[in-house]
Design an enzyme around this catalytic site. Structure first.
Site, short mmCIF file in Angstrom:
data_model
loop_
_atom_site.label_atom_id
_atom_site.label_comp_id
_atom_site.label_asym_id
_atom_site.label_seq_id
_atom_site.Cartn_x
_atom_site.Cartn_y
_atom_site.Cartn_z
CG HIS A 170 -5.87 -1.68 -0.37
ND1 HIS A 170 -4.92 -1.41 -1.33
CD2 HIS A 170 -5.43 -1.07 0.76
CE1 HIS A 170 -3.96 -0.67 -0.81
NE2 HIS A 170 -4.24 -0.45 0.45
CB SER A 216 -0.94 -0.04 1.20
OG SER A 216 -1.93 0.96 1.11
CG ASP A 234 -6.51 -2.33 -4.13
OD1 ASP A 234 -7.00 -1.30 -3.61
OD2 ASP A 234 -5.29 -2.58 -4.09
#
Length: 404
Positions: A374, A190, A344
């Site tokens: 995610h 991320s 995501d």
């Protein structure tokens, strides 16, 4: 009196939870490709429950929203692995956690530098401890987990600075940790994955440091400019990173006035000449057609808002958009392993960066998780809250790292 207080408190907590459940069913999209949808719904309801409680406590002046959520994160159970020596220390002023296999080795080991994700406010050393333990053991590597500065006290560019400076200090002391200078991997997920891309680019040409062997980016943030990509539209309400949460984290960390929310989201802050220059890397035309589902609306950047651009030019900095790095720099980057998840909002950031690397001749391996979402990686060891996609990701990362 005590009983009455307990009843009122219980009623309050139940009421907040019911409101969270309503919010979930009114706003969340659970894609059909996701496994264990009921489990995901429950976890998302609990997530919303904690967020709502945090907002209430902040309004009552009890505790700030971000600090409350950080406090909850610190309650994560840390598992001790007898096969590792784990040491908390500081490199410079940044807290780090070092994972070293206990078993003797006839030669220096591989090294892994790990940047955690967390939207700029989560991602503590404890919350990533179990994941990094697994990586260190399964790849027989010395792993450094970096505890960079976070919101609400620290903003852009603190995370990048901490990741870069700590990596440099570690690279200069590899012999101290028994690490082979020719086998250092930088990994992150991320926001951490985005910082991997930024740090790798800034290390290019540093003759005083060992060359990084590979970069591992797990559903990374590679740009904060075109927020109308197919995945941003298709997955804007998918847990746990909805478009709303993504925008809140981004604006808070980058110190962007919330007044510009719609302008930035629509792309109206992008000057036409800059869009012409960078559209070859940022446009949805670079996304394979198979990822553009029916109903996708091509991005529309306009009418241009110059005031928004002047206040927020730092969104175009390489430290926020490594996708915009110079060709000469990109061409010198080490090979990459990229992980993307179908469900995501940041899926297309990975696809754009993959094309960017390949166009400059950088070797790339790509692993796409059809049932992934995610943040799923962090659930790899959570037993009842385990998702198969999490195990797929960590196994793919381990397999890649051990192969180089």
């Amino acid at each position: 009196m005590l009983l009455l207080c307990l009843l009122l408190l219980s009623s309050f907590l139940v009421g907040v939870f019911l409101w969270a459940v309503c919010q979930h069913f009114l706003t969340a999209d659970i894609p059909s490709t996701l496994q264990h949808p009921i489990k995901l719904r429950f976890l998302h309801c609990m997530f919303l429950y904690m967020v709502i409680l945090a907002e209430i406590f902040e309004k009552l002046g009890i505790c700030s929203k971000l600090r409350f959520l950080q406090l909850l994160q610190n309650g994560v159970r840390v598992k001790r692995d007898a096969r590792l020596v784990v040491t908390d220390l500081y490199l410079g002023t940044t807290p780090v956690r070092l994972f070293q296999p206990k078993a003797a080795s006839s030669s220096p080991r591989r090294g892994i530098i790990f940047f955690p994700g967390g939207g700029g406010f989560l991602g503590s050393l404890d919350s990533y401890h179990n994941l990094c333990s697994q990586l260190a053991v399964e790849t027989d590597s010395v792993l450094l987990l970096i505890g960079y500065r976070k919101l609400p006290d620290h903003h852009y560019p603190c995370i990048f600075q901490d990741c870069l400076n700590t990596s440099i200090l570690f690279l200069k002391g590899l012999k101290t940790y028994g690490v082979d200078p020719s086998r250092v991997v930088i990994c992150g997920d991320s926001l951490g994955g985005g910082n991997v891309a930024c740090v790798i680019q800034h290390l290019v040409g540093r003759s005083d440091l060992p060359r990084i062997r590979a970069q591992v980016l797990i559903y990374p943030v590679t740009q904060v400019i075109n927020l109308q990509l197919p995945s941003h539209q298709q997955n804007r309400n998918v847990p746990f990173l909805s478009q709303k949460i993504m925008m809140i984290c981004m604006l808070k960390y980058l110190v962007v006035n919330f007044h510009w929310w719609d302008t930035i989201l629509s792309g109206a802050f992008i000057p036409p000449d800059i869009w012409r220059k960078y559209s070859k890397w940022l446009s949805s035309d670079n996304i394979p057609k198979s990822f553009r589902k029916p109903g996708y609306q091509p991005e529309f950047h306009g009418p241009f808002n110059e005031a928004a651009y002047l206040e927020n030019k730092h969104l175009f900095d390489i430290t926020n958009a490594p996708l915009l790095g110079d060709d000469e720099v990109i061409a010198q980057l080490p090979e990459a392993f990229l992980v993307s998840c179908e469900n995501d909002v940041l899926r297309d950031d990975t696809l754009l960066y993959m094309k960017r690397l390949k166009d400059q001749g950088v070797p790339v391996m790509w692993y796409h998780v059809e049932d992934g979402f995610h943040g799923s990686l962090i659930f790899f060891d959570k037993k009842f809250f385990f998702f198969p996609c999490a195990l797929k990701i960590i196994n793919a990362v381990i397999s890649y790292i051990t192969s180089i």
